[in-house]
Motif scaffolding. Structure first.
Motif, PDB file in Angstrom:
ATOM      1  N   SER A  15       0.844  -1.201   0.000  1.00 33.63           N
ATOM      2  CA  SER A  15       0.000   0.000   0.000  1.00 33.63           C
ATOM      3  C   SER A  15       0.874   1.243   0.000  1.00 33.63           C
ATOM      4  O   SER A  15       2.077   1.193   0.275  1.00 33.63           O
ATOM      5  CB  SER A  15      -0.905   0.013   1.245  1.00 33.63           C
ATOM      6  OG  SER A  15      -2.005  -0.822   1.060  1.00 33.63           O
ATOM      7  N   LYS A  60      -4.806   6.242   1.264  1.00 38.04           N
ATOM      8  CA  LYS A  60      -4.679   5.930   2.691  1.00 38.04           C
ATOM      9  C   LYS A  60      -3.882   7.013   3.399  1.00 38.04           C
ATOM     10  O   LYS A  60      -2.983   7.613   2.803  1.00 38.04           O
ATOM     11  CB  LYS A  60      -3.955   4.597   2.870  1.00 38.04           C
ATOM     12  CG  LYS A  60      -4.678   3.446   2.204  1.00 38.04           C
ATOM     13  CD  LYS A  60      -4.033   2.112   2.525  1.00 38.04           C
ATOM     14  CE  LYS A  60      -5.041   1.007   2.237  1.00 38.04           C
ATOM     15  NZ  LYS A  60      -4.705  -0.246   2.878  1.00 38.04           N
ATOM     16  N   GLY A  95      -2.314  -2.958   8.186  1.00 38.88           N
ATOM     17  CA  GLY A  95      -1.033  -3.566   8.512  1.00 38.88           C
ATOM     18  C   GLY A  95       0.038  -3.254   7.494  1.00 38.88           C
ATOM     19  O   GLY A  95       1.237  -3.346   7.792  1.00 38.88           O
ATOM     20  N   LYS A 251     -14.141  -7.165   5.357  1.00 36.16           N
ATOM     21  CA  LYS A 251     -13.642  -7.587   4.044  1.00 36.16           C
ATOM     22  C   LYS A 251     -14.243  -8.960   3.750  1.00 36.16           C
ATOM     23  O   LYS A 251     -14.628  -9.676   4.665  1.00 36.16           O
ATOM     24  CB  LYS A 251     -12.118  -7.750   4.048  1.00 36.16           C
ATOM     25  CG  LYS A 251     -11.359  -6.655   4.753  1.00 36.16           C
ATOM     26  CD  LYS A 251     -11.334  -5.392   3.978  1.00 36.16           C
ATOM     27  CE  LYS A 251     -10.722  -4.276   4.818  1.00 36.16           C
ATOM     28  NZ  LYS A 251     -10.813  -2.980   4.180  1.00 36.16           N
ATOM     29  N   HIS A 275      -9.060  -6.768  -4.343  1.00 39.84           N
ATOM     30  CA  HIS A 275      -7.736  -6.336  -3.869  1.00 39.84           C
ATOM     31  C   HIS A 275      -6.677  -6.865  -4.852  1.00 39.84           C
ATOM     32  O   HIS A 275      -6.754  -8.025  -5.267  1.00 39.84           O
ATOM     33  CB  HIS A 275      -7.499  -6.924  -2.474  1.00 39.84           C
ATOM     34  CG  HIS A 275      -6.400  -6.269  -1.705  1.00 39.84           C
ATOM     35  ND1 HIS A 275      -5.123  -6.148  -2.183  1.00 39.84           N
ATOM     36  CD2 HIS A 275      -6.380  -5.697  -0.478  1.00 39.84           C
ATOM     37  CE1 HIS A 275      -4.361  -5.534  -1.281  1.00 39.84           C
ATOM     38  NE2 HIS A 275      -5.110  -5.239  -0.231  1.00 39.84           N
ATOM     39  N   LEU A 281      -3.369  -7.619   7.871  1.00 42.30           N
ATOM     40  CA  LEU A 281      -4.193  -8.209   8.932  1.00 42.30           C
ATOM     41  C   LEU A 281      -5.336  -9.019   8.339  1.00 42.30           C
ATOM     42  O   LEU A 281      -5.841  -9.948   8.964  1.00 42.30           O
ATOM     43  CB  LEU A 281      -4.679  -7.125   9.893  1.00 42.30           C
ATOM     44  CG  LEU A 281      -3.520  -6.670  10.805  1.00 42.30           C
ATOM     45  CD1 LEU A 281      -3.733  -5.265  11.319  1.00 42.30           C
ATOM     46  CD2 LEU A 281      -3.312  -7.640  11.952  1.00 42.30           C
TER      47      LEU A 281
HETATM   48  O1  NQM Z   1      -5.443  -5.869   6.211  1.00 43.09           O
HETATM   49  C1  NQM Z   1      -6.240  -3.368   2.479  1.00 43.09           C
HETATM   50  C2  NQM Z   1      -3.862  -3.196   2.495  1.00 43.09           C
HETATM   51  C3  NQM Z   1      -5.150  -3.314   3.211  1.00 43.09           C
HETATM   52  C4  NQM Z   1      -5.212  -3.303   4.671  1.00 43.09           C
HETATM   53  C5  NQM Z   1      -7.562  -3.517   3.003  1.00 43.09           C
HETATM   54  C6  NQM Z   1      -4.172  -4.083   5.361  1.00 43.09           C
HETATM   55  C7  NQM Z   1      -4.548  -5.030   6.417  1.00 43.09           C
HETATM   56  O2  NQM Z   1      -3.629  -3.935   1.560  1.00 43.09           O
HETATM   57  O3  NQM Z   1      -3.903  -4.968   7.473  1.00 43.09           O
HETATM   58  O4  NQM Z   1      -2.985  -3.977   5.110  1.00 43.09           O
HETATM   59  O5  NQM Z   1      -7.929  -4.662   3.286  1.00 43.09           O
HETATM   60  O6  NQM Z   1      -8.228  -2.518   3.145  1.00 43.09           O
HETATM   61  O7  NQM Z   1      -3.061  -2.334   2.851  1.00 43.09           O
END
Ligand code: NQM
Length: 353
Positions: A15, A60, A95, A251, A275, A281
C-alpha cells in the motif's frame, strides 16, 4: 491561499499513503477529515487534484505521534479515504502502512534510531491492538538481514518484521464474532473471523468462482460485487458491526485450494473492489480462520512442516505465521509477518482550497 501541511508519501508493504504528524493536523476530527479529503483529492475517481492514487490501497493516510501510553512508543491512527466518495473511515487499521510507521517516526525524530536496527512498539489506535516493528535503521547498514522481495512490489528493500499482539477480536471483541466457526448466510457457509481485521471467508465454488480469477475478471463478473456487498452486510450484522454501508469492513475473502505450492489461494474484496494482493491483517485473519477445525477453508489448507503459511493472492504469495494456543475456545498466541517499506517523498502537501 491554503496553508500546506508537512507530509511524507510512503510505501508500506503493498500500500501507499500520506504520513502526517498528529500535531500537524486539526484536533477536531471533522476539520481533520475535511483537510484530508482536500489533500487526497476526494471525491473523484481519478483523485486528480490530490495525492491519492485512485485505488483503495493508495488512498490511505497514517497519522503518527508519540504514544500517550507508557507501554508504547508511538500511536498510529489509520484513515481510509474514499476515492469517489467523500468518506474518511477510522473503522479499520492497515497492517501494510503500519510497516512504514517506524521509518517515518525515526525520520521525524519521534523515536531514536538504533545503530543498526530499530525496534518500536506501536499502538494501533483504530483497534487498540499493538505491534512491535523491527527494521533496519535508515542510514545504517540496510542489509543486516539481506534485502527482501515481497509479492506485488518490484525489486527488493530492507525487511520490516511485524509482531502483532492482542489483535484477536480487536474490532469486534472476539476472534469468532458470531460465536460460531461457521455460519450460513444466503444459502452458503461462511466463517466470520477477526484477528486484527474483520473478514468473511467464503469458498470460491460457493460463489460460482474458480478462485483463481484476476482482479479485473472479478471486477467485471456480472452481479458479483452486489452479491459480495449483500453477504458482507449480513455478516456484519451477525458480527455486531452495525451499519457498514459506508465502512471499509468487513472484508470478504474467497478461498480455494492452493495452486502454486502455497497453503491456500485467496481473492479479497475491500470491501467490494477486488484487492490486487491481500491486506496484512486480512491475511493474518484468513490464516487464523483456516487453522480452525471445521472452518470454511480448513479443508483446503495445505500445511507443510510447520512455520509460516504462504497465502496465495493475485500477485504472488504472502507468508503469515500464526500460532494458536491449545484448548477451547480457540485463542491466538502470536501473529508475525515480514513486509518492506520506504519513504518516497518528503515535503509540504497542499490541500485543495
Ligand atoms: O489488512 C487493504 C492493504 C489493506 C489493509 C484492506 C491491510 C490489512 O492492503 O492490514 O494492510 O484490506 O483494506 O493495505
Amino acid at each position: 491561499m491554503t496553508t500546506g501541511v508537512p507530509a511524507s508519501l510512503m510505501r508500506g508493504g503493498t500500500s501507499k499513503g500520506l504520513f502526517l504528524l498528529a500535531s500537524d493536523l486539526p484536533a477536531d476530527p471533522a476539520d481533520r477529515d475535511d483537510l484530508l479529503l482536500r489533500l487526497m483529492g476526494s471525491p473523484d475517481p481519478a483523485q486528480i487534484d490530490g495525492l491519492g492514487g485512485a485505488t483503495p490501497v493508495t488512498s490511505k493516510v497514517a497519522v503518527v505521534g508519540p504514544s500517550a501510553d507508557p507501554d508504547h512508543d508511538l500511536d498510529y491512527l489509520f484513515l481510509q479515504v474514499g476515492v469517489d466518495a467523500a468518506t474518511v473511515s477510522e473503522r479499520q487499521t492497515c497492517g501494510n502502512l503500519l510497516a512504514a510507521v517506524g521509518q517515518f517516526a525515526v525520520g521525524r525524530g519521534l523515536v531514536p534510531a538504533g545503530p543498526e536496527r530499530t525496534e518500536v512498539r506501536i499502538r494501533m489506535l483504530n483497534t487498540g491492538a499493538s505491534a512491535v516493528s523491527r527494521f533496519a535503521t535508515p542510514g545504517g547498514r540496510v542489509d543486516f538481514d539481506g534485502d527482501t522481495a515481497i509479492a506485488g512490489v518490484p525489486g527488493t528493500a530492507a525487511p520490516v518484521l511485524l509482531d502483532f499482539l492482542a489483535t484477536e477480536g480487536s474490532t469486534t471483541g472476539s476472534l469468532l464474532p458470531t460465536g460460531s466457526v461457521v455460519d450460513r448466510i444466503d444459502g452458503i457457509d461462511v466463517t466470520c473471523i477477526d484477528n486484527g481485521m474483520p473478514v468473511v471467508v467464503v469458498r470460491a465454488a460457493d460463489l460460482g468462482l474458480s478462485g483463481y480469477e484476476t482482479p479485473a475478471e472479478l471486477a467485471e463478473a456480472p452481479g458479483l460485487s452486489t452479491r459480495i456487498d449483500d453477504l458482507r452486510r449480513r455478516a456484519a450484522a451477525l458480527m455486531g458491526l452495525g451499519d457498514v454501508s459506508t465502512a471499509p469492513v468487513p472484508k470478504t475473502t474467497v478461498v480455494a485450494p492452493p495452486k502454486y505450492g502455497g497453503a491456500i489461494s485467496t481473492r479479497t474484496f475491500i470491501p467490494v473492489r477486488p484487492h490486487p494482493a491481500i491486506g496484512v491483517l486480512g491475511a493474518v485473519s484468513v490464516v487464523t480462520s483456516a487453522l480452525l477445525e471445521g472452518s470454511v477453508g480448513h479443508d483446503l489448507l495445505a500445511r507443510g512442516t510447520g512455520g509460516p503459511l504462504a497465502v496465495e493472492h493475485p500477485t504472488g504469495s504472502f507468508e503469515v505465521d500464526v500460532a494458536l494456543r491449545d484448548g477451547e475456545p480457540p485463542r491466538v498466541a502470536r501473529s508475525t509477518v515480514v513486509r518492506t517499506a520506504r519513504a518516497l517523498f518528503d515535503g509540504v502537501a497542499h490541500p485543495r482550497s
